[in-house]
Design a protein around this motif. Structure first.
Motif, PDB file in Angstrom:
ATOM      1  N   VAL A  48      -1.050   7.788  -3.407  1.00 23.80           N
ATOM      2  CA  VAL A  48       0.387   7.629  -3.626  1.00 23.80           C
ATOM      3  C   VAL A  48       0.665   6.224  -4.138  1.00 23.80           C
ATOM      4  CG1 VAL A  48       2.663   7.667  -2.538  1.00 23.80           C
ATOM      5  CG2 VAL A  48       0.874   9.240  -1.756  1.00 23.80           C
ATOM      6  N   SER A  49       1.495   6.135  -5.179  1.00 25.30           N
ATOM      7  CA  SER A  49       1.937   4.838  -5.670  1.00 25.30           C
ATOM      8  C   SER A  49       3.445   4.894  -5.844  1.00 25.30           C
ATOM      9  CB  SER A  49       1.238   4.492  -6.985  1.00 25.30           C
ATOM     10  OG  SER A  49       1.537   3.168  -7.370  1.00 25.30           O
TER      11      SER A  49
ATOM     12  N   PRO B 109      -5.190  12.564  -1.437  1.00 26.04           N
ATOM     13  CA  PRO B 109      -4.119  12.157  -2.357  1.00 26.04           C
ATOM     14  C   PRO B 109      -4.020  10.637  -2.437  1.00 26.04           C
ATOM     15  CG  PRO B 109      -3.348  13.773  -0.753  1.00 26.04           C
ATOM     16  CD  PRO B 109      -4.668  13.293  -0.271  1.00 26.04           C
TER      17      PRO B 109
ATOM     18  N   GLN C 140       6.598   1.493   4.623  1.00 23.46           N
ATOM     19  CA  GLN C 140       5.449   2.368   4.823  1.00 23.46           C
ATOM     20  C   GLN C 140       4.347   1.658   5.619  1.00 23.46           C
ATOM     21  OE1 GLN C 140       5.758   5.440   4.050  1.00 23.46           O
ATOM     22  NE2 GLN C 140       7.619   5.241   2.817  1.00 23.46           N
TER      23      GLN C 140
ATOM     24  N   ARG D 180      -2.667   4.827  -0.259  1.00 25.19           N
ATOM     25  CA  ARG D 180      -1.426   4.291  -0.828  1.00 25.19           C
ATOM     26  C   ARG D 180      -1.738   2.975  -1.549  1.00 25.19           C
ATOM     27  NH1 ARG D 180       3.783   5.345   0.045  1.00 25.19           N
ATOM     28  NH2 ARG D 180       3.319   6.545   1.940  1.00 25.19           N
TER      29      ARG D 180
ATOM     30  N   TYR E  59       3.874   7.709  -8.901  1.00 25.63           N
ATOM     31  CA  TYR E  59       2.797   8.594  -9.317  1.00 25.63           C
ATOM     32  C   TYR E  59       2.012   9.107  -8.122  1.00 25.63           C
ATOM     33  CZ  TYR E  59       3.674   6.462 -13.884  1.00 25.63           C
ATOM     34  OH  TYR E  59       4.268   6.014 -15.031  1.00 25.63           O
ATOM     35  N   PHE E  60       1.431  10.294  -8.308  1.00 26.10           N
ATOM     36  CA  PHE E  60       0.518  10.873  -7.330  1.00 26.10           C
ATOM     37  C   PHE E  60      -0.793  11.170  -8.053  1.00 26.10           C
ATOM     38  CE2 PHE E  60       4.803  12.016  -5.914  1.00 26.10           C
ATOM     39  CZ  PHE E  60       4.778  11.522  -4.622  1.00 26.10           C
TER      40      PHE E  60
ATOM     41  N   ASP F 107      -1.812  15.422  -9.246  1.00 26.28           N
ATOM     42  CA  ASP F 107      -0.996  15.464  -8.028  1.00 26.28           C
ATOM     43  C   ASP F 107      -1.503  16.566  -7.108  1.00 26.28           C
ATOM     44  OD1 ASP F 107       0.885  15.621  -6.045  1.00 26.28           O
ATOM     45  OD2 ASP F 107       2.609  15.830  -7.366  1.00 26.28           O
TER      46      ASP F 107
ATOM     47  N   ARG G  63      -3.863  10.003   3.484  1.00 24.97           N
ATOM     48  CA  ARG G  63      -3.725   9.716   2.058  1.00 24.97           C
ATOM     49  C   ARG G  63      -4.073   8.251   1.807  1.00 24.97           C
ATOM     50  NH1 ARG G  63       2.452  11.069   1.866  1.00 24.97           N
ATOM     51  NH2 ARG G  63       1.595  12.583   3.335  1.00 24.97           N
TER      52      ARG G  63
ATOM     53  N   PHE H 164      -0.586  17.256  -4.024  1.00 26.14           N
ATOM     54  CA  PHE H 164       0.347  17.674  -2.965  1.00 26.14           C
ATOM     55  C   PHE H 164       0.901  19.078  -3.242  1.00 26.14           C
ATOM     56  CE2 PHE H 164       0.617  13.050  -2.247  1.00 26.14           C
ATOM     57  CZ  PHE H 164       0.380  13.035  -0.886  1.00 26.14           C
TER      58      PHE H 164
END
Length: 259
Positions: free
Chosen positions: A233-234, A231, A174, A121, A237-238, A257, A119, A259
């Motif tokens: 990721v924040s 994807p 992360q 990020r 939000y996705f 999104d 993903r 996911f």
């Protein structure tokens, strides 16, 4: 009659001073907006990272309060030195509040979009541990002020490093937040494309938005059969990142999104 005229002139002067102050405040706010949205939070980060809401909250309060205070304190009957002092204090307080607000927006700004195993990020300045800032690889600025850059997490160098990093991620740190694990995005393109998913699977899952996806890619000048996705990721939000299936280039992003 004379009192009415004096009262009218009194409020006319105050309103004029307040309007001049408002004009100056709006100009400064526009310059600040150019910095925030043109450099720190370019699209899509102004949506993903919440920069727009934070900026408007800071600026709207600052722009409104300054002219209102001027409206309250401006009085030509005051001695010139006293009036100048009062207005200078108002301006300094307003500029100080704006500087603090911009600092707050800066601390929360996105600094990188990092590929992280399967993903992307979005990494914000406040999420990068202070003690790790100096451990970014050569040629990579840990906290750039000229806008977010594209990076990737490098392969682990040992099983122990893998285990330690995984444990830290479980505790909230992360992988993408760690400068010691970053590498240039170009070095990770093979891994990015290996992890990427076919566009057809996304359009099958979200059939109702297939036309929207095609329209977005068409505007970006990309053909659907040469696009894959991952994807994004924040904080809260996705999103979805669309990539060129040949060179891993980021083509577009979309608030979807996957996911």
């Amino acid at each position: 009659m004379n009192g009415t005229m004096k009262s009218s002139a009194f409020w006319r002067d105050r309103l004029k001073a307040s309007a001049i102050h408002l004009s100056g405040s709006l100009l400064i706010a526009a310059l600040a907006g150019a910095l925030v949205f043109g450099v720190w939070y370019p699209y899509p980060y102004r949506e993903i990272s919440g920069g727009r809401e934070l900026f408007w909250l800071v600026v709207s309060v600052d722009v409104v309060l300054g002219p209102l205070i001027t409206l309250a304190v401006f009085n030509r009957k005051k001695p010139f030195t006293e009036l100048r002092r009062d207005l200078l204090i108002v301006v300094l307080l307003q500029l100080g509040a704006l500087a603090y607000g911009l600092w707050t927006v800066s601390v929360a700004r996105p600094v990188h979009m990092v590929f992280e195993i399967d993903r992307f990020r979005v990494v914000h300045a406040i999420e990068v541990p202070t003690e790790m800032v100096g451990r970014a690889p050569s040629g990579v600025e840990a906290l750039p002020v000229t806008g977010p850059t594209l990076l990737a997490v490098r392969p682990f160098r040992s099983n122990q490093e893998n285990a330690d990093a995984t444990l830290a991620a479980v505790q909230g740190l992360q992988l993408g937040y760690r400068p010691d694990l970053w590498q240039p995005y170009a070095d990770a393109v093979p891994e990015v494309l290996k992890a990427a998913r076919p566009l057809s699977s996304l359009k099958s899952r979200f059939a109702g938005r297939a036309a929207e996806i095609d329209s977005l890619l068409s505007k970006a000048g990309a053909k659907p059969d040469s696009v894959v996705y991952l994807p994004l990721v924040s904080r809260s939000y996705f999103w979805t990142v669309f990539l060129d299936s040949g060179d891993g280039r980021v083509i577009a992003t979309m608030p979807l999104d996957p996911f």
